[in-house]
Design a protein around this motif. Structure first.
Motif, short mmCIF file in Angstrom:
data_model
loop_
_atom_site.label_atom_id
_atom_site.label_comp_id
_atom_site.label_asym_id
_atom_site.label_seq_id
_atom_site.Cartn_x
_atom_site.Cartn_y
_atom_site.Cartn_z
N VAL A 3 0.86 -1.18 0.00
CA VAL A 3 0.00 0.00 0.00
C VAL A 3 0.90 1.23 0.00
N VAL A 4 0.70 2.11 -0.97
CA VAL A 4 1.48 3.34 -1.06
C VAL A 4 0.53 4.51 -0.83
N ILE A 5 0.65 5.14 0.32
CA ILE A 5 -0.17 6.31 0.63
C ILE A 5 0.56 7.56 0.11
N GLY A 6 -0.16 8.37 -0.66
CA GLY A 6 0.47 9.52 -1.31
C GLY A 6 1.16 9.12 -2.60
N GLY A 7 0.55 8.19 -3.32
CA GLY A 7 1.20 7.63 -4.50
C GLY A 7 0.74 8.20 -5.82
N SER A 8 0.06 9.34 -5.82
CA SER A 8 -0.45 9.88 -7.09
C SER A 8 0.55 10.74 -7.84
N SER A 9 1.67 11.09 -7.19
CA SER A 9 2.67 11.90 -7.86
C SER A 9 4.00 11.79 -7.13
N GLY A 10 5.04 12.33 -7.73
CA GLY A 10 6.33 12.46 -7.06
C GLY A 10 6.93 11.15 -6.58
N ILE A 11 7.45 11.19 -5.36
CA ILE A 11 8.14 10.02 -4.80
C ILE A 11 7.20 8.83 -4.67
N GLY A 12 5.99 9.06 -4.18
CA GLY A 12 5.04 7.96 -4.03
C GLY A 12 4.72 7.27 -5.34
N LYS A 13 4.55 8.06 -6.39
CA LYS A 13 4.27 7.50 -7.72
C LYS A 13 5.45 6.65 -8.20
N ALA A 14 6.66 7.16 -8.00
CA ALA A 14 7.85 6.42 -8.43
C ALA A 14 7.99 5.12 -7.65
N ILE A 15 7.64 5.15 -6.37
CA ILE A 15 7.69 3.93 -5.56
C ILE A 15 6.69 2.90 -6.09
N ALA A 16 5.47 3.35 -6.37
CA ALA A 16 4.46 2.45 -6.92
C ALA A 16 4.95 1.83 -8.23
N GLU A 17 5.55 2.64 -9.07
CA GLU A 17 6.04 2.15 -10.36
C GLU A 17 7.16 1.13 -10.18
N ARG A 18 8.06 1.37 -9.24
CA ARG A 18 9.17 0.44 -9.03
C ARG A 18 8.66 -0.90 -8.51
N PHE A 19 7.78 -0.87 -7.54
CA PHE A 19 7.28 -2.12 -6.98
C PHE A 19 6.45 -2.90 -8.01
N ALA A 20 5.69 -2.18 -8.83
CA ALA A 20 4.93 -2.85 -9.89
C ALA A 20 5.88 -3.50 -10.90
N HIS A 21 6.93 -2.79 -11.23
CA HIS A 21 7.93 -3.33 -12.16
C HIS A 21 8.55 -4.62 -11.61
N GLU A 22 8.66 -4.70 -10.29
CA GLU A 22 9.26 -5.88 -9.66
C GLU A 22 8.23 -6.99 -9.44
N GLY A 23 7.00 -6.77 -9.90
CA GLY A 23 6.01 -7.83 -9.86
C GLY A 23 5.05 -7.81 -8.69
N TRP A 24 5.09 -6.76 -7.87
CA TRP A 24 4.19 -6.67 -6.73
C TRP A 24 2.82 -6.16 -7.16
N ARG A 25 1.86 -6.39 -6.30
CA ARG A 25 0.52 -5.85 -6.48
C ARG A 25 0.44 -4.56 -5.68
N ILE A 26 -0.04 -3.49 -6.29
CA ILE A 26 0.02 -2.16 -5.69
C ILE A 26 -1.38 -1.65 -5.37
N MET A 27 -1.54 -1.11 -4.17
CA MET A 27 -2.71 -0.32 -3.82
C MET A 27 -2.21 1.10 -3.60
N VAL A 28 -2.66 2.01 -4.45
CA VAL A 28 -2.21 3.40 -4.38
C VAL A 28 -3.33 4.25 -3.79
N GLY A 29 -3.02 4.99 -2.73
CA GLY A 29 -4.00 5.84 -2.10
C GLY A 29 -3.59 7.29 -2.14
N ALA A 30 -4.53 8.18 -2.51
CA ALA A 30 -4.28 9.62 -2.54
C ALA A 30 -5.63 10.33 -2.62
N PRO A 31 -5.66 11.63 -2.28
CA PRO A 31 -6.95 12.35 -2.29
C PRO A 31 -7.56 12.53 -3.67
N ASP A 32 -6.71 12.69 -4.69
CA ASP A 32 -7.18 12.93 -6.05
C ASP A 32 -7.39 11.58 -6.74
#
Length: 250
Positions: free
Chosen positions: A6-35
């Motif tokens: 779970v990546v809280i604050g994953g809609s942009s910036g560092i959080g977005k890059a973290i979500a992208e890296r973990f997805a690239h490594e084969g993980w399942r991602i839950m991205v949470g953000a206000p927008d």
């Protein structure tokens, strides 16, 4: 089985890059953000399938409870929680509108606390928590009292959780970035502080930043990936400074 993060604050910036890296490594991602629209766009562009976008404003108890329910409803267990929600605003301590000053603590500090309280019970034993703090957790800049206090408290929260969750072998660490080129680098006047004469003179020309450049979100994501993996199995309560050498100069 695929691991879930779970990546809280994953809609942009560092959080977005973290979500992208973990997805690239084969993980399942839950991205949470206000927008929600921005979050859905991030999720739609992630490698792999089965990712989830969650609308979550961390100051809303109702939305945090909804997040808890959504995570509980997933078939895969939760392995890693990454708290990356943040706002950047220069506000003097004596700002007349206290709520404006306090909002930074409500989002970054209490938002992180509330998300942890909601989701840590669902973390697998042996899981990970990664909190994004900041170079400001032990430094001061004009107008950064609320921001710095929130980040310092997140550092202490990380250490406290490391002790409290050790019986479950849940490893809790933090990353303290320095200057990173993200949307938060763009200030209220619309200027990116990393493109200003002030940044050039202080940090490049006068060598206060040894690597003479800002970091990229992907470089922070790489550190998060390390902390979630097997090579960090004997690290907990640590704060990794990722700042291009800024903290070793004067």
């Amino acid at each position: 089985m695929r691991k879930t993060v779970v990546v809280i604050g994953g809609s942009s910036g560092i959080g977005k890059a973290i979500a992208e890296r973990f997805a690239h490594e084969g993980w399942r991602i839950m991205v949470g953000a206000p927008d929600l629209a921005a979050t859905q766009k991030v999720v739609g562009n992630l490698a792999g399938e089965g990712h989830v976008a969650v609308e979550i404003d961390v100051v809303s108890d109702a939305q945090i409870e909804r997040l808890r329910t959504q995570v509980a409803g997933q078939s895969a267990g939760l392995h890693t929680l990454i708290n990356c929600a943040g706002i950047s605003r220069s506000i003097p301590l004596l700002e007349p509108d206290f709520a404006k000053w306090d909002q930074l603590l409500q989002v970054m500090l209490y938002g992180t606390v509330k998300v942890c309280r909601a989701l840590v019970p669902q973390l697998e034993d042996g899981g990970r928590i990664i909190n994004i703090t900041s170079i400001h957790h032990d430094r001061v800049a004009y107008g950064s009292s609320a921001y710095g206090m929130a980040k310092a408290a997140i550092t202490q929260l990380t250490r406290a959780l490391a002790v409290e969750l050790a019986p479950r072998n849940i490893l809790t660490n933090a990353i303290a970035p320095g200057f990173v080129n993200t949307p938060m680098s763009v200030k209220e006047d619309g200027k990116n502080e990393l493109e200003t004469q002030w940044f050039y003179d202080n940090y490049i020309k006068n060598s206060h930043l040894p690597l003479k450049r800002a970091g990229t979100p992907e470089e922070i994501a790489g550190v998060a990936w390390f902390l979630a993996g097997p090579d960090a199995s004997y690290m907990t309560g640590s704060v990794l400074e990722v700042n291009g050498g800024l903290t070793v100069t004067f």
